[in-house]
Every structure is written in structure tokens, then in C-alpha cells.
Design a protein around this motif. Structure first.
Motif, short mmCIF file in Angstrom:
data_model
loop_
_atom_site.label_atom_id
_atom_site.label_comp_id
_atom_site.label_asym_id
_atom_site.label_seq_id
_atom_site.Cartn_x
_atom_site.Cartn_y
_atom_site.Cartn_z
N ALA A 132 0.82 -1.21 0.00
CA ALA A 132 0.00 0.00 0.00
C ALA A 132 0.85 1.26 0.00
O ALA A 132 1.89 1.32 0.67
N VAL A 133 0.39 2.25 -0.74
CA VAL A 133 0.99 3.58 -0.70
C VAL A 133 0.07 4.56 0.02
O VAL A 133 0.43 5.72 0.23
N ALA A 134 -1.11 4.11 0.40
CA ALA A 134 -2.06 4.95 1.14
C ALA A 134 -3.18 4.06 1.68
O ALA A 134 -3.41 2.95 1.19
N TYR A 135 -3.87 4.58 2.70
CA TYR A 135 -5.08 3.97 3.23
C TYR A 135 -6.22 4.97 3.06
O TYR A 135 -6.05 6.18 3.31
N ALA A 151 -2.36 1.49 11.29
CA ALA A 151 -1.56 2.23 10.31
C ALA A 151 -0.94 3.47 10.95
O ALA A 151 0.26 3.75 10.75
N LEU A 152 -1.72 4.20 11.73
CA LEU A 152 -1.20 5.40 12.39
C LEU A 152 -0.07 5.04 13.36
O LEU A 152 0.94 5.75 13.45
N VAL A 165 -3.18 8.66 5.22
CA VAL A 165 -4.29 7.94 5.85
C VAL A 165 -5.48 8.89 5.79
O VAL A 165 -5.51 9.91 6.50
N ILE A 166 -6.42 8.58 4.93
CA ILE A 166 -7.48 9.54 4.59
C ILE A 166 -8.84 9.00 5.04
O ILE A 166 -9.26 7.91 4.62
N GLN A 200 -5.96 12.77 7.44
CA GLN A 200 -6.68 13.74 6.63
C GLN A 200 -8.14 13.31 6.58
O GLN A 200 -8.45 12.13 6.67
N CYS A 201 -9.02 14.28 6.45
CA CYS A 201 -10.45 13.96 6.38
C CYS A 201 -11.08 14.78 5.26
O CYS A 201 -10.96 16.01 5.22
N VAL A 202 -11.73 14.08 4.32
CA VAL A 202 -12.35 14.74 3.17
C VAL A 202 -13.73 14.14 2.93
O VAL A 202 -14.05 13.06 3.42
N ASP A 203 -14.52 14.84 2.14
CA ASP A 203 -15.85 14.36 1.76
C ASP A 203 -15.88 13.78 0.36
O ASP A 203 -16.68 12.90 0.06
#
Length: 218
Positions: A132-135, A151-152, A165-166, A200-203
């Protein structure tokens, strides 16, 4: 030899064979997954139904990831996992499901191009992170939280290289983020201010994929 000794010997034999089962799962996972890098692991609840807005959120992020050249990895089950795999599958990307044997048998969703069954949670977790390069974290329960915090922790302790980590879905995650900031960080100082930057937190699924592409060069 008494009955107690027989029991001890039997337990020792079982433990020895368990080691071989664990090794075989690692080998099987690596052999099947070594071609999927770079991948994004996406987590979310198995309880989500197709009529839920979260299902469409997952389907869209799966499609966008596949169209951007990422392999998509989920837990392989129903709900949000199915949605993400479905989006990637429909975009003709690599759609990976890492299934786990559970007391209430998890049924693999039909939208995977690579599907592997695991007996051991910890082996499965290694496979989630290895390529993985991201979650990306969709709304979910204890299992979803477990993957996120693991992960964190791995990033915080330098056991793996930092990666995005999004959290996807601000309304669902806002109270947790507020608690982490106010209670863990400010009140009790259990984490450092820099640790807040790990999340990070997005919609918008497009914003999540864009955040990954800013860091990961394909």
C-alpha cells in the motif's frame, strides 16, 4: 506418561503445525500480491447496503483509484468493501479482496480480480500494508478502526514509511477527530501535535485520490 503429559505434547504439536500454517499464508499472500504495487487499501463496514450513500462513495473511490493506476485492496467482503471492489472492477483495474475466516462466515464479493482467504488476522494485516501507498477509511466499526489506528501507530513509530491515511466522510468522522484532538492531544498529551497531521479527512472521493497522487508518483 500421564494424561497431563499427553495434553502438553498434543498442544506442542499443534503449536508447531500452526507455525507452518502461518508461514504458508505469508507465502501465498506474497506470491499472489507481488504484482499489485502500487496499491491503496480501502476499509469500511460490511454492514453497508447498496442503497446507502456510503456504498456509492466507496464505488466512486474504487473507480477513481483504478482509473488513476492504483490497485485497490479491500477486505473482500460485502458492504463498503464490495462497493470499492466494484468500482475498481468496473473500471477494469486490479481489484483485490483479502478475505478472512470468521465465525459468521464472510462471503467474498464477486467484484475481485484477485481473491485470497486468510485464517489469521495479523497475516492479513501485513498484506494490507505491504503493497500500500495509502489507506482510505470509509465509515465502519471496530475492524475499520483497528486498521486505521494500526496504520497510524506503524507510521508514528517509524515501522513503515509515512503514507496518506485519509478518512472519507467528514460527518461520520468529525466527532472522533475532535476527541483525538481535544482529549488525546490537548487534555492528556498522549500524542504529539505532529501526530494530528497523520490523518486527513475529506468528503469527496476525488479529493482523497488527489491527495494520494500529490505524494505518490506513478
Amino acid at each position: 506418561m500421564n494424561d497431563k503429559q499427553y495434553v502438553i505434547d498434543d498442544l506442542s504439536a499443534n503449536e508447531s503445525w500452526r507455525i507452518f500454517r502461518i508461514i504458508s499464508e505469508f507465502v501465498d499472500g506474497i506470491e499472489h500480491l507481488q504484482e499489485i504495487y502500487p496499491a491503496v487499501s480501502v476499509f469500511g463496514s460490511a454492514s453497508i447496503t447498496e442503497s446507502s450513500p456510503v456504498y456509492e462513495l466507496g464505488r466512486k473511490v474504487g473507480r477513481l483509484l483504478a482509473e488513476s493506476g492504483f490497485s485497490v485492496v479491500t477486505g473482500g467482503g460485502p458492504g463498503a468493501m464490495e462497493a470499492v471492489n466494484r468500482g475498481a472492477f468496473e473500471a477494469k483495474g486490479k481489484s483485490v479482496g483479502l478475505n478472512i475466516q470468521l465465525p459468521r462466515e464472510q462471503t467474498a464479493n464477486p467484484y475481485t480480480s484477485i481473491s485470497i482467504d486468510f485464517r489469521y488476522f495479523f497475516v492479513r494485516k501485513v498484506m494490507f500494508v505491504k503493497y500500500a501507498v495509502a489507506y482510505i477509511i470509509l465509515p465502519g466499526g471496530f475492524g475499520t478502526m483497528d486498521e486505521m489506528f494500526e496504520a497510524l501507530t506503524l507510521i508514528q513509530t517509524n515501522r513503515i514509511k509515512p503514507f496518506p491515511v485519509i478518512l472519507l466522510g467528514k460527518d461520520y468522522w468529525k466527532d472522533l477527530i475532535s476527541w483525538i484532538k481535544k482529549t488525546m492531544l490537548m487534555k492528556h498529551r498522549m500524542i504529539c501535535p505532529d501526530d494530528m497531521e497523520l490523518l486527513q479527512c475529506v468528503d469527496d472521493p476525488a479529493a482523497a485520490v488527489a491527495a494520494i497522487k500529490r505524494i505518490v508518483i506513478l
